[in-house]
Design a protein around this motif. Structure first.
Motif, PDB file in Angstrom:
ATOM      1  N   ASN A  62      -4.879   3.909   8.051  1.00 46.77           N
ATOM      2  CA  ASN A  62      -4.075   4.374   6.916  1.00 46.77           C
ATOM      3  C   ASN A  62      -2.663   3.786   6.953  1.00 46.77           C
ATOM      4  OD1 ASN A  62      -2.471   5.960   8.645  1.00 46.77           O
ATOM      5  ND2 ASN A  62      -3.993   7.587   8.602  1.00 46.77           N
ATOM      6  N   ASP A  63      -1.936   4.070   5.899  1.00 49.60           N
ATOM      7  CA  ASP A  63      -0.609   3.478   5.725  1.00 49.60           C
ATOM      8  C   ASP A  63       0.328   3.854   6.868  1.00 49.60           C
ATOM      9  OD1 ASP A  63      -0.553   3.826   2.081  1.00 49.60           O
ATOM     10  OD2 ASP A  63      -1.558   2.426   3.438  1.00 49.60           O
ATOM     11  N   ASP A  64       0.196   5.084   7.335  1.00 48.05           N
ATOM     12  CA  ASP A  64       1.079   5.516   8.433  1.00 48.05           C
ATOM     13  C   ASP A  64       0.857   4.676   9.677  1.00 48.05           C
ATOM     14  OD1 ASP A  64       0.854   9.061   7.595  1.00 48.05           O
ATOM     15  OD2 ASP A  64       2.136   7.436   6.849  1.00 48.05           O
ATOM     16  N   ASP A  65      -0.401   4.402   9.974  1.00 57.27           N
ATOM     17  CA  ASP A  65      -0.704   3.601  11.162  1.00 57.27           C
ATOM     18  C   ASP A  65      -0.115   2.211  11.020  1.00 57.27           C
ATOM     19  OD1 ASP A  65      -4.053   4.982  11.440  1.00 57.27           O
ATOM     20  OD2 ASP A  65      -2.140   5.637  12.303  1.00 57.27           O
ATOM     21  N   PHE A  66      -0.246   1.650   9.834  1.00 57.75           N
ATOM     22  CA  PHE A  66       0.289   0.308   9.609  1.00 57.75           C
ATOM     23  C   PHE A  66       1.810   0.317   9.735  1.00 57.75           C
ATOM     24  CE2 PHE A  66      -3.596  -1.365   9.209  1.00 57.75           C
ATOM     25  CZ  PHE A  66      -4.103  -1.771   7.993  1.00 57.75           C
ATOM     26  N   GLU A  67       2.399   1.348   9.160  1.00 61.32           N
ATOM     27  CA  GLU A  67       3.863   1.405   9.154  1.00 61.32           C
ATOM     28  C   GLU A  67       4.386   1.566  10.579  1.00 61.32           C
ATOM     29  OE1 GLU A  67       5.421   3.907   5.957  1.00 61.32           O
ATOM     30  OE2 GLU A  67       7.164   4.269   7.231  1.00 61.32           O
ATOM     31  N   GLU A  68       3.704   2.399  11.326  1.00 53.91           N
ATOM     32  CA  GLU A  68       4.127   2.625  12.710  1.00 53.91           C
ATOM     33  C   GLU A  68       4.065   1.342  13.519  1.00 53.91           C
ATOM     34  OE1 GLU A  68       2.339   6.220  14.408  1.00 53.91           O
ATOM     35  OE2 GLU A  68       2.498   5.231  16.356  1.00 53.91           O
ATOM     36  N   ALA A  69       3.084   0.507  13.178  1.00 58.14           N
ATOM     37  CA  ALA A  69       2.916  -0.746  13.905  1.00 58.14           C
ATOM     38  C   ALA A  69       3.739  -1.866  13.297  1.00 58.14           C
ATOM     39  CB  ALA A  69       1.441  -1.137  13.917  1.00 58.14           C
ATOM     40  N   GLY A  70       4.473  -1.564  12.253  1.00 52.67           N
ATOM     41  CA  GLY A  70       5.270  -2.594  11.602  1.00 52.67           C
ATOM     42  C   GLY A  70       4.437  -3.633  10.889  1.00 52.67           C
ATOM     43  N   TYR A  71       3.255  -3.247  10.429  1.00 58.27           N
ATOM     44  CA  TYR A  71       2.330  -4.194   9.806  1.00 58.27           C
ATOM     45  C   TYR A  71       2.388  -4.024   8.303  1.00 58.27           C
ATOM     46  CZ  TYR A  71      -2.021  -6.775   9.043  1.00 58.27           C
ATOM     47  OH  TYR A  71      -2.974  -7.680   8.641  1.00 58.27           O
ATOM     48  N   ASP A  72       2.715  -5.086   7.602  1.00 54.44           N
ATOM     49  CA  ASP A  72       2.848  -5.020   6.153  1.00 54.44           C
ATOM     50  C   ASP A  72       1.722  -5.844   5.534  1.00 54.44           C
ATOM     51  OD1 ASP A  72       5.674  -5.300   3.874  1.00 54.44           O
ATOM     52  OD2 ASP A  72       3.532  -5.270   3.471  1.00 54.44           O
ATOM     53  N   LEU A  73       0.696  -5.154   5.111  1.00 56.60           N
ATOM     54  CA  LEU A  73      -0.492  -5.823   4.569  1.00 56.60           C
ATOM     55  C   LEU A  73      -0.149  -6.626   3.327  1.00 56.60           C
ATOM     56  CD1 LEU A  73      -3.587  -5.915   5.101  1.00 56.60           C
ATOM     57  CD2 LEU A  73      -3.815  -4.033   3.500  1.00 56.60           C
ATOM     58  N   HIS A  74       0.660  -6.060   2.472  1.00 60.66           N
ATOM     59  CA  HIS A  74       1.012  -6.742   1.220  1.00 60.66           C
ATOM     60  C   HIS A  74       1.781  -8.017   1.529  1.00 60.66           C
ATOM     61  CE1 HIS A  74       2.801  -7.527  -2.742  1.00 60.66           C
ATOM     62  NE2 HIS A  74       1.812  -6.802  -3.219  1.00 60.66           N
ATOM     63  N   ALA A  75       2.749  -7.927   2.405  1.00 58.79           N
ATOM     64  CA  ALA A  75       3.583  -9.102   2.706  1.00 58.79           C
ATOM     65  C   ALA A  75       2.743 -10.214   3.307  1.00 58.79           C
ATOM     66  CB  ALA A  75       4.702  -8.707   3.665  1.00 58.79           C
ATOM     67  N   ARG A  76       1.733  -9.823   4.080  1.00 53.32           N
ATOM     68  CA  ARG A  76       0.918 -10.838   4.743  1.00 53.32           C
ATOM     69  C   ARG A  76       0.084 -11.653   3.772  1.00 53.32           C
ATOM     70  NH1 ARG A  76      -0.597 -11.147  10.594  1.00 53.32           N
ATOM     71  NH2 ARG A  76       1.140 -10.076  11.553  1.00 53.32           N
ATOM     72  N   PHE A  77      -0.377 -10.997   2.732  1.00 58.91           N
ATOM     73  CA  PHE A  77      -1.351 -11.683   1.871  1.00 58.91           C
ATOM     74  C   PHE A  77      -0.918 -11.844   0.425  1.00 58.91           C
ATOM     75  CE2 PHE A  77      -4.966 -12.091   4.652  1.00 58.91           C
ATOM     76  CZ  PHE A  77      -4.789 -11.094   5.602  1.00 58.91           C
ATOM     77  N   LEU A  78      -0.060 -10.937  -0.051  1.00 55.35           N
ATOM     78  CA  LEU A  78       0.133 -10.886  -1.499  1.00 55.35           C
ATOM     79  C   LEU A  78       1.572 -11.105  -1.944  1.00 55.35           C
ATOM     80  CD1 LEU A  78      -2.061  -7.712  -2.204  1.00 55.35           C
ATOM     81  CD2 LEU A  78      -2.753 -10.088  -2.277  1.00 55.35           C
ATOM     82  N   ASP A  79       2.366 -11.600  -1.032  1.00 56.11           N
ATOM     83  CA  ASP A  79       3.792 -11.731  -1.339  1.00 56.11           C
ATOM     84  C   ASP A  79       4.062 -12.587  -2.581  1.00 56.11           C
ATOM     85  OD1 ASP A  79       6.498 -12.000   1.074  1.00 56.11           O
ATOM     86  OD2 ASP A  79       5.809 -10.381  -0.227  1.00 56.11           O
ATOM     87  N   ASP A  80       3.199 -13.573  -2.797  1.00 55.27           N
ATOM     88  CA  ASP A  80       3.401 -14.468  -3.940  1.00 55.27           C
ATOM     89  C   ASP A  80       2.511 -14.083  -5.120  1.00 55.27           C
ATOM     90  OD1 ASP A  80       1.229 -17.209  -2.822  1.00 55.27           O
ATOM     91  OD2 ASP A  80       1.076 -15.044  -2.613  1.00 55.27           O
ATOM     92  N   TYR A  81       2.005 -12.876  -5.077  1.00 50.89           N
ATOM     93  CA  TYR A  81       1.164 -12.347  -6.172  1.00 50.89           C
ATOM     94  C   TYR A  81       0.054 -13.323  -6.579  1.00 50.89           C
ATOM     95  CZ  TYR A  81       5.114  -9.217  -6.270  1.00 50.89           C
ATOM     96  OH  TYR A  81       6.089  -8.337  -5.895  1.00 50.89           O
ATOM     97  N   PRO A  82      -0.805 -13.631  -5.648  1.00 50.90           N
ATOM     98  CA  PRO A  82      -1.850 -14.607  -5.951  1.00 50.90           C
ATOM     99  C   PRO A  82      -2.903 -14.019  -6.873  1.00 50.90           C
ATOM    100  CG  PRO A  82      -2.248 -13.609  -3.816  1.00 50.90           C
ATOM    101  CD  PRO A  82      -0.947 -13.058  -4.302  1.00 50.90           C
ATOM    102  N   GLY A  83      -3.537 -14.899  -7.607  1.00 47.52           N
ATOM    103  CA  GLY A  83      -4.669 -14.476  -8.423  1.00 47.52           C
ATOM    104  C   GLY A  83      -5.874 -14.215  -7.532  1.00 47.52           C
ATOM    105  N   THR A  84      -6.923 -13.735  -8.159  1.00 51.49           N
ATOM    106  CA  THR A  84      -8.108 -13.323  -7.399  1.00 51.49           C
ATOM    107  C   THR A  84      -8.662 -14.472  -6.578  1.00 51.49           C
ATOM    108  OG1 THR A  84      -8.636 -11.866  -9.244  1.00 51.49           O
ATOM    109  CG2 THR A  84     -10.341 -12.187  -7.594  1.00 51.49           C
ATOM    110  N   GLN A  85      -8.862 -15.597  -7.223  1.00 60.90           N
ATOM    111  CA  GLN A  85      -9.509 -16.703  -6.533  1.00 60.90           C
ATOM    112  C   GLN A  85      -8.626 -17.226  -5.398  1.00 60.90           C
ATOM    113  OE1 GLN A  85     -11.567 -19.309  -9.139  1.00 60.90           O
ATOM    114  NE2 GLN A  85     -11.758 -20.923  -7.611  1.00 60.90           N
ATOM    115  N   VAL A  86      -7.346 -17.295  -5.640  1.00 61.92           N
ATOM    116  CA  VAL A  86      -6.420 -17.784  -4.607  1.00 61.92           C
ATOM    117  C   VAL A  86      -6.451 -16.839  -3.411  1.00 61.92           C
ATOM    118  CG1 VAL A  86      -3.978 -18.155  -4.071  1.00 61.92           C
ATOM    119  CG2 VAL A  86      -4.927 -19.002  -6.219  1.00 61.92           C
ATOM    120  N   LEU A  87      -6.444 -15.562  -3.691  1.00 64.09           N
ATOM    121  CA  LEU A  87      -6.462 -14.586  -2.600  1.00 64.09           C
ATOM    122  C   LEU A  87      -7.745 -14.693  -1.783  1.00 64.09           C
ATOM    123  CD1 LEU A  87      -5.262 -12.193  -1.069  1.00 64.09           C
ATOM    124  CD2 LEU A  87      -6.361 -10.687  -2.735  1.00 64.09           C
ATOM    125  N   ILE A  88      -8.840 -14.810  -2.483  1.00 69.76           N
ATOM    126  CA  ILE A  88     -10.127 -14.911  -1.777  1.00 69.76           C
ATOM    127  C   ILE A  88     -10.119 -16.138  -0.870  1.00 69.76           C
ATOM    128  CG2 ILE A  88     -12.594 -15.370  -2.079  1.00 69.76           C
ATOM    129  CD1 ILE A  88     -12.397 -13.732  -4.704  1.00 69.76           C
TER     130      ILE A  88
END
Lengths: 420, 632
Positions: free
Chosen positions: B520-546
């Motif tokens: 969950n989000d709390d676990d990620f936050e505690e670990a300093g892990y930012d899922l959005h920043a890792r993958f979606l920072d540039d707001y990729p489209g579906t195909q780019v993300l895949i």
């Protein structure tokens, strides 16, 4: 003595087939999906199915209340007399909630063992729970593994042992893949994927489609891995279909009722080869207000087991069933909160169509009860809990010593003839 | 051997026609799935002599593994072209092309290209990922990009230069004591005066922790390989008064991984209390009652191996018996709860032993000091020299290296070459592996995705690549469920990664992967892990993300799979009965079954959209559950 596996032992394991190897051997990449599901040819006894019900929290001795004055004096608000319980003998009965179990006793197929425990008691939930789960008094559980897992490895097959209550220590093993943890037959052992209405199904369907449309594998290893995944998809579908059964009995819609319903489905789907089922029911840590709390919990237990017994009888499977209750310890005499605290020696119940019923080890006597300090300690035990399971394992036709290798101190009873 | 190749081919071949109809085949090939691309075909080279000049020509064999030369043919292959051209030619040319066709066919059956020659082809993202997957449990996007930028040579140099890590060393030592970090209540300081004050679980947890966090993943990977493949051992053999022995064993394996000599490693194993005395019964081996356990595995797994390349035995039972006698006299001396290895020459058989009798490698082992331990140690040295003088020792090591790091079908020529390299390098493993990492064989088409990941590769690799947080104690639980816990194999033979990739374990991996992804989000936050920043920072489209996720996990998706994943990302599944009867009636039901239907709910990468998280997690999980992710 060295614990390292010698060549001779290794070859023995090889010839028996470590579960993974055996599974692979009977299911080649292009072999029959159903071939592995049926257990290897076994004598009739090994068709016996063992169900272990763990009453989590430390079940009070009032599951099988004692009528002696000494006991009643020490348990003024929590104990029962013959008129308010279900007498089995003049000295002892079953909790009033366990009406269905009393019927089984009357049929001669419920055995009650008194003062069941192990040497040198431990009254910690976790540690005593580990001892009951591993079958070792003194070995680190991480090294020991669960005894039900050891038995599953002996039986072999993909689904020899199933826990319907999570990945408990009792099914932990590093030695084979014959135990499965299933939370829900719909997901069939697979962790759910949440966040959307049908997130798990959408994920599973997508995954199956992705695997099916993978590029043609080029190398032998790639073929093997792809086939394993495709076979699993196919097998899971088959298992879901096999357990998509309408049972002849309606189970209560309680948590435990649902688990026993799933247990019944797994058993009824004989081709799956399930021979061991582990189920938990929590709520037995009755430090206060035990009378009502215990009654509520045992009502649920009774409802689930009664339906299960009826179902097994309707399916003509009752003679193959052994159901055993366990708990990490029994409890003390009454405390000041109308409850009880952590004790040790417990009452253990075994029921099944082949069980030779009765009160198998004596009810604690008045003098024994008077002499006991706060609870029935390990110095008082009649029989080691592992001995009870061993009798069941022998009845199933398997090597009980391999499941419970640790020798234990002599107790008053070493064989109580649970199965005639 | 040929019959086996044909049988393998018949039972596992999934080769089909591509493009126009095959040449010359009388039986029509059976199409199976998608056509094989030429780039997928097994490749090798043939050496062509033209007078005094010898040139090399690359050819593509029309199979996908060595030996697969029958069955279907694809138009345009050089190999086949020679045969085709020969038919249309006359005279000297005809003969020339016929010879080329014959040579090509032979090379395809057992290719003998210079496998360890330095790879000079493209070192792009795919190649970098392969290198990292095989030698470093996988790499993050940054690591892979850096590798490509630096090139193969520099990347290998960087990966294989050990960097001191005092922080990791301290953390591992802390965990070895009790399996916990502070401030956990069970964390404590070990008694420095008691060498056995260790927790076996803690040692394992510490080793896993090290694998996950170390900046030297190459050395951790090699450590695992040595432990698995070259005489495995288990901590189960130790009583609490002998726990110190595990640290000595680990130290020996690490010394080898970090630049030691394999001969020194086997010498270390001869003196190792865990491996030799405890696990393989060395303490029970006396001149009066020999125990052959260690001697047999010393030969079978540690040095020559039981058979040579032709399948003939390398050593006899007599050799094992004599080797066992060389090792007699050791035991564990215990006093006041502390044990040490000791040697008792009264228990040692000091008579003459003969190893590899009736072979060119015959060695006579004598003891000039029968009343002293020195004599016995001398015998062990003579035995060590004898086995390392045997050519099979280097070949056996070569086979294991090849099958772990290059591909599953080592060739005769390749093994010979690698064995020579091992000997020329004085069995210095690091030197050998550096060459392997830069070899043509490593990046050959036939080596691509040919190796199955161990559970340790899978789990540590997934965590290192994605950076997903995990509790340090949880790694051991996950690996235990997948059948592979470091320092606790079931047998001296280690683990079989194929068995650990069977149907049962596939389900186990899924059940471990999904909770990891769904923290969950709390676990990620505690670990300093930012899922959005890792993958979606540039707001990729579906195909780019895949594609981004697939690239990071080194999985190549085909178009059908890509389309299916786009559908996964852009839709959810809902019951028809939930107020969408109109759509159901209009036939918009998924798979046309009329029970579920797809509702458009396109994934939105914006951080406040609310649906990106679940979709992204599902996407990562799906790709990590594909067959290609299990390969390296």
């Amino acid at each position: 003595m060295s614990l390292g596996m010698k060549r001779r032992d290794f070859l023995k394991v090889l010839s028996a087939g470590t579960c993974g190897a055996a599974l692979h051997n009977v299911l080649s990449p292009h072999g029959s999906v159903m071939a592995w599901a049926a257990p290897p040819t076994m004598p009739l006894a090994s068709n016996t199915i063992l169900v272990v019900l763990n009453l989590l929290g430390g079940c009070s001795y009032n599951i099988a209340p004692i009528y002696h004055g000494a006991y009643r004096a020490k348990m003024p608000t929590t104990s029962f007399d013959p008129g308010t319980s279900l007498p089995l003998t003049s000295e002892q009965g079953l909790h009033p909630s366990l009406v269905g179990l009393k019927s089984v006793y009357n049929e001669g197929h419920l055995a009650l063992m008194n003062l069941v425990g192990y040497p040198n008691e431990n009254r910690s939930h976790a540690e005593s729970g580990d001892i009951w789960a591993t079958g070792y008094r003194n070995l680190n559980p991480a090294i020991a593994g669960g005894w039900l897992a050891r038995l599953s490895c002996q039986i072999g097959g993909y689904m020899a042992g199933v826990s319907l209550s999570g990945n408990n220590q009792i099914i932990q093993t590093n030695s084979c893949s014959s135990t499965k943890s299933i939370s829900d037959l719909n997901n069939f052992g697979e962790t759910s994927f949440g966040g959307e209405s049908y997130g798990s199904k959408w994920l599973r369907d997508t995954r199956a489609a992705l695997i099916a449309t993978s590029d043609t594998p080029r190398t032998e290893n790639e073929i093997y891995v792809t086939s394993s995944m495709m076979n699993l998809e196919s097998v899971l579908t088959q298992i879901q279909q096999q357990t998509n059964i309408t049972l002849p009995v309606t189970f209560p819609g309680t948590g435990l009722g649902n688990k026993f319903r799933d247990a019944a489905k797994l058993i009824a789907a004989n081709a799956l080869g399930v021979r061991l089922i582990y189920v938990e029911k929590g709520g037995f840590d009755t430090h206060s207000g035990e009378r009502q709390s215990l009654t509520n919990n045992l009502n649920e237990v009774n409802g689930a087991i009664t339906a299960f017994v009826a179902c097994m009888k309707a399916l003509n499977l009752w003679d193959r069933i052994i159901l055993i209750t366990t708990s990490e310890f029994s409890r003390t005499f009454e405390n000041g909160s109308q409850g009880t605290d952590h004790g040790h020696a417990a009452a253990m119940i075994v029921l099944g169509g082949s069980v030779n019923g009765g009160v198998k080890t004596p009810t604690p006597t008045g003098p024994q009860i008077s002499a006991a300090n706060q609870y029935f300690g390990s110095s008082m035990i009649h029989i080691d809990f592992r001995q009870v399971f061993k009798e069941a394992i022998v009845e199933m036709g398997y090597d009980a010593t391999a499941v419970f290798p640790e020798t234990f101190a002599n107790t008053q009873f070493t064989d109580v003839n649970i199965f005639g | 051997m040929q019959k086996y190749i044909i049988n393998v081919c018949l039972s596992t071949c999934l080769v089909i026609l591509s493009g126009d109809v095959a040449l010359a085949a009388k039986k029509k090939p059976k199409p199976l799935g998608q056509p094989i691309q030429e780039s997928q075909l097994f490749s090798t080279t043939i050496k062509i002599k033209n007078g005094k000049k010898q040139t090399e020509k690359a050819i593509k064999c029309f199979g996908t593994v060595a030996g697969q030369t029958k069955n279907h043919q694809t138009k345009g292959l050089l190999f086949l072209a020679y045969g085709k051209i020969a038919k249309k030619s006359v005279g000297a040319k005809k003969k020339q092309y016929e010879n080329l066709a014959k040579l090509g066919k032979k090379s395809c059956v057992s290719p003998s290209f210079a496998s360890l020659d330095e790879y000079k082809g493209t070192f792009g993202l795919k190649e970098a990922r392969t290198l990292y997957n095989r030698f470093a449990f996988g790499g993050t996007t940054q690591q892979i990009n850096l590798a490509v930028a630096e090139g193969l040579n520099k990347t290998v140099e960087r990966l294989t230069n050990y960097i001191e890590e005092p922080g990791i060393d301290a953390a591992e030592k802390d965990l070895q004591c009790d399996g916990y970090f502070a401030p956990h209540p069970q964390n404590r300081t070990c008694n420095a005066l008691n060498k056995n004050d260790l927790a076996m679980d803690g040692v394992i947890i510490g080793s896993h922790y090290r694998m996950l966090k170390s900046a030297n993943p190459f050395f951790e990977k090699v450590f695992f390989w040595i432990h698995d493949e070259r005489l495995s051992t288990s901590t189960n053999a130790l009583g609490s008064w002998e726990y110190y022995a595990i640290k000595e064993y680990i130290s020996s394996v690490r010394n080898l991984a970090r630049g030691g000599s394999y001969k020194q490693y086997m010498r270390d194993m001869m003196y190792d209390e865990l491996m030799h005395l405890k696990y393989l019964d060395g303490e029970s081996n006396s001149g009066y009652s020999p125990n052959e356990n260690f001697a047999r595995e010393f030969l079978e797994l540690g040095t020559t191996g039981p058979k040579n390349r032709l399948g003939n035995p390398v050593y006899s039972n007599q050799d094992v018996a004599y080797a066992a006698l060389v090792f007699t006299g050791w035991n564990m001396d215990c006093e006041n709860g502390q044990c040490n290895a000791s040697f008792n020459f009264n228990n040692h058989y000091a008579g003459t032993k003969i190893i590899f009798d009736d072979t060119p490698y015959r060695a006579v082992i004598t003891n000039p000091n029968p009343n002293s331990p020195i004599g016995a140690f001398g015998e062990m040295e003579l035995l060590l020299d004898a086995v390392f003088n045997h050519p099979r020792t280097a070949e056996h090591l070569a086979e294991d290296i090849w099958k772990e790091f290059i591909n599953s079908h080592p060739t005769e020529g390749g093994i010979k070459e690698l064995a020579e390299l091992i000997r020329d390098s004085n069995y210095e493993l690091l030197k050998v592996l550096r060459i392997v990492m830069k070899s043509r064989a490593m990046f050959d088409q036939g080596s691509k995705l040919d190796l199955i990941k161990h559970p340790i590769d899978l789990v540590i690799g997934f965590l290192r690549t994605t950076g997903l947080p995990v509790h340090y104690r949880e790694i051991s639980n996950i690996l235990n469920s997948l059948g592979q816990r470091l320092l606790r194999p079931d047998t001296v033979f280690g683990w079989d990664e194929k068995i650990l990739a069977d149907e049962a374990r596939v389900l186990d991996w899924r059940n471990k992967l999904l909770p990891l992804i769904q923290q969950n989000d709390d676990d990620f936050e505690e670990a300093g892990y930012d899922l959005h920043a890792r993958f979606l920072d540039d707001y990729p489209g579906t195909q780019v993300l895949i594609q981004r996720v697939a690239d990071q996990l080194n999985v190549e998706l085909n178009q059908v799979q890509l389309n299916r994943l786009i559908e996964y990302m852009d839709y959810v599944m809902e019951l028809c009965t939930w107020g969408h009867q109109t759509q159901c009636a209009a036939g918009q039901s998924y798979l046309g079954q009329g029970v579920y239907f797809l509702k458009r709910n396109q994934y939105d990468p914006h951080i406040d959209s609310g649906n990106w998280k679940n979709k992204l997690k599902g996407l990562i999980a799906l790709i990590a559950m594909l067959p290609d992710y299990r390969m390296k």
